[in-house]
Design a protein around this motif. Sequence first.
Motif, mmCIF file in Angstrom:
data_model
loop_
_atom_site.group_PDB
_atom_site.id
_atom_site.type_symbol
_atom_site.label_atom_id
_atom_site.label_comp_id
_atom_site.label_asym_id
_atom_site.label_seq_id
_atom_site.Cartn_x
_atom_site.Cartn_y
_atom_site.Cartn_z
ATOM 1 N N ALA A 306 -0.429 -0.796 -5.134
ATOM 2 C CA ALA A 306 0.183 0.178 -4.378
ATOM 3 C C ALA A 306 -0.024 0.769 -3.119
ATOM 4 N N ASP A 307 -1.534 0.512 -3.596
ATOM 5 C CA ASP A 307 -2.922 1.353 -2.146
ATOM 6 C C ASP A 307 -3.064 0.067 -0.489
ATOM 7 N N THR A 308 -3.039 -1.249 -1.258
ATOM 8 C CA THR A 308 -2.621 -2.436 0.014
ATOM 9 C C THR A 308 -1.162 -2.837 0.288
ATOM 10 N N LEU A 309 -0.137 -2.644 -0.633
ATOM 11 C CA LEU A 309 0.453 -2.400 0.278
ATOM 12 C C LEU A 309 1.592 -1.261 1.522
ATOM 13 N N ALA A 310 0.997 -0.124 0.347
ATOM 14 C CA ALA A 310 0.726 1.003 1.619
ATOM 15 C C ALA A 310 0.435 0.817 2.508
ATOM 16 N N ALA A 311 -1.149 0.908 2.817
ATOM 17 C CA ALA A 311 -2.432 0.681 4.189
ATOM 18 C C ALA A 311 -1.100 0.082 4.462
ATOM 19 N N ARG A 312 -0.922 -1.591 4.770
ATOM 20 C CA ARG A 312 -0.267 -2.600 5.383
ATOM 21 C C ARG A 312 0.924 -2.381 5.475
ATOM 22 N N LYS A 313 2.106 -1.776 4.934
ATOM 23 C CA LYS A 313 2.890 -1.289 5.657
ATOM 24 C C LYS A 313 3.633 -2.595 4.981
ATOM 25 N N VAL A 314 3.645 -3.340 4.184
ATOM 26 C CA VAL A 314 4.391 -4.355 3.782
ATOM 27 C C VAL A 314 5.794 -3.557 2.416
ATOM 28 N N PRO A 315 6.705 -3.647 3.653
ATOM 29 C CA PRO A 315 7.983 -3.267 2.647
ATOM 30 C C PRO A 315 8.240 -4.160 0.733
#
Lengths: 457, 472
Positions: A306-315
Amino acid sequence: MTDSKNRARWIALTSRLATVVSMAAILPAAIVAQSTPNAPKPLTDSYVIRNATVVPVVGPRIEKGTVVIVGGKITAVGATVATPAGATVIDGTGLFVYPGFIDSGTKLGLSEIESVPGGEDKVEVGQFNPHDVALTAVNSHSELIPVARYNGITSVITAPEGGLISGTASLMDLTGWTGDQMSIKTRAALVVNYPRVAGGRRGGGGGRGGPAAEDGDAVNQGVTQLRDYFTNAKSYADIKAKLAAGGAGKQKIDQAMEAMIPFVRGELPVIFDAESAAQIRGALAFGDEFKLKIVIRGAAEAWQLADTLAARKVPVIVGPTYAEPAASAAYDEIYANPGVLARAGVQIAFQTTGASNVRDLPFEVGITEAFGLDADKALEAITINPARIWGVGDKYGSIEVGKVANVFVSTGDPLDPRSHVKYLFIRGELIPLVDRHTKLYEEFKARPKPTPAVKKP
Amino acid sequence: MKYLTRTSLSTIGALAFAGAFTTSSALAQGAASAAPATDGFGGAGALNMPIPPAAKLVAITHATILTASHGTILDGTIIIRDGKIAQVGAKLAAPAGAQVIDATGKFVTPGIIDAHSHSSLQGINESSSSITSQVNIGDAFRQDGLTLYRQLAGGVTAANVLHGSANTIGGQNLTVKMRFGLPVDSMKFDKAPPGIKFALGENVRQTNGAQPGRTPRYPRTRMGVEELLRDAFTRAQEYQAEWKEYDKAKAALKKGQAEPIPPRRDIQLDPLVEILEGKRLVHGHSYRSDEILMLLKVAKDYGFRVASLQHVLEGYKVADEIAAANTGASTFADEWAYKLEAWDAIAFNASLMAERGVKVSINSDSDERARRLYQDAAKAMHYGNTSEEEALKMITLNAAWQLGVDKYTGSIDVGKDADIAIFTAHPFSPAARVDMTLIDGRVFFDRKTSPSLEALLQATKKTRAMGNGGSN
């Protein structure tokens, strides 16, 4: 089954349908069904929904609010707004106005009756079919489309499945006489099945998830094939750009490579169907390698990243939530995953994946609220988020002035099955909530008691 | 080999033929697969859950109680003594010594009953013959199917475990209480009358997923299905008459006369005789209105009652006839269009049948749907405006009636087994999650101690805090 038998069956079905449609004319509905249920003619192009609770999604709720629709667009929203003369007025007292829902993964128009092969246009032969565009095969007159609208779904992503690159997904509104009329974005995204890791994860709700890989080698092989294909496509696009800039040389036109250009240039999103954390990590790395604009879909184990996806702004497109978690997963993984992602700041949207029950979208989202998805975030995930993810956030996904009037009026929270959608607009057209189910319901509700009366034993 | 009745038989054949149908959809197969229990947090966590013994006296207090039989009780108390509901009412004080479950702000319903399940089975179909009344699904039932725990987490307390729909006259059913964590012997719903699965239509005809190279099996048409049924029950009647004659001769036996010889035992016909005698409940898988009427007619001609029509997707077309036959209808909330015979299936089916006086239940037929039957029941309110209590009955009391166990479970009434689900909110609302599931007053699911994703995240946080590294 032979073609002629199929045809006979379809003729039988359609002629039956004609008699049912004629019955619809006597329904006590506000709006009378037109000759084809998917593309009704508007009675007027100006509507005022007044005295309703307006839920614009972007911005706070408006109590006793008014929404004005003119010529297919939302022209005014607020507590006190001027209303055009001659508009059809809908009294929204006690009712709620929402932007139309968007399903980010369906087979709508590509599938009719699952077990009847003639109606199935979901899976092409071969591993790489980027030039297969969903809208080409969408049956605009599918019986399933009005059924999907019944619960407030106004737009969907529809896409083929199978292979490593299944094809190009289309974003469409659920009204129109032809595919082109339905289209919002004919080429909305590329669909890639990220190869499954050793041991395999669940195949999602309907056996999605790409070719089964028995071991790590097979995964490597799949990824290598994808890498080879994307390298080719990137090279093709580069050569094409150089030629356009006046460079010397030539290149044969290749339809599949042409289709890949906007995706390898990072202009349009590439959907990676990936369920496990390992698949998602792999897809992220693949996206980095080719500088793609990626969207992760399915994503049962996305909560681990979750944190990685949020930081990288990947939907992340989650769903279907009408699915079972892997045996090794927490019992509520599927239901709790969207909430974990949203709380971490990931931009999420939902998909139902099928065709016949796209209408379940609000309920598939609703079930995740009890497991931690905030109610406002839940709404965003089927309105403004997908609009933005699919590149139409300026036109769709909220009730704002200037946006396409995809709007519905509900008796309550539309994610609660106890509520009912009362009015539905797509592109400013008031669409009758009449479909195969409502027609058969009305027809048989009116069936007289059998005579002579059958006595209870 | 548990639950052998006098007509039971080993199901080695069933195992060999499990999964013989290969179509794209589980629904098209009329069967679901059981999730294997493996290691990992969810699997191991659930399988190792301790099941605390039942307290002698339990009080669930300050709850909104949806009784499914006599309306809603606000600030209600349920007092459970020895696993049975001893008292129900508003603002009753918990008796001294009771284990108190404070349900302030929560909603309590009867435990959910799934009238159509294929969960935790090693084999679904014995498809070598279209008459397999001699086989018993209990022989293929596993106690450790993880799905059973996950269904408890969705408030399910009992289920009608059935064979698939490969055969016109399928196998004997197994009614279970979901006592996951206890030995398989403890799962049988002892007081449930025995039942049997019948099936009609496309699956029986092997329309979808026909096996290339395999000789077509009789029957291939709906006409053949009727003929097969009539032939089987004619044979059963003759067999029954032989036994009656024998019993009579035996009773009239005089001293010195030769003992009459009993007829040859036929384990395929024994269950059919039980049906004729009203001792075994028929659960008839059906889709189209014509085949529904056919089965009801056959039943009438041979003098038995069909307990429930399963799926019964066109039941709304012949609801009056179903009601008149005193037959229940157990259907999906909204599944349709997956087969030609599901093309006229409508989401209003449950509502319309109920409106016409049919006792309707909403079933899962799937490990997945079984986890959220409370939401599927709410869809009866959505499609066709079924009342709240009627919708709740569709996953509780009506299902109990169809399985012949409504005397014991299915509503919150004094004297019934304390089979109960406790929800965080109204079970039909998006905020609803099951917090606790009790069977016979014993807690079989408790969200607080369950291996949930939230618990896993908390556990991960702790290990990180201790410097043991994270999972990312």
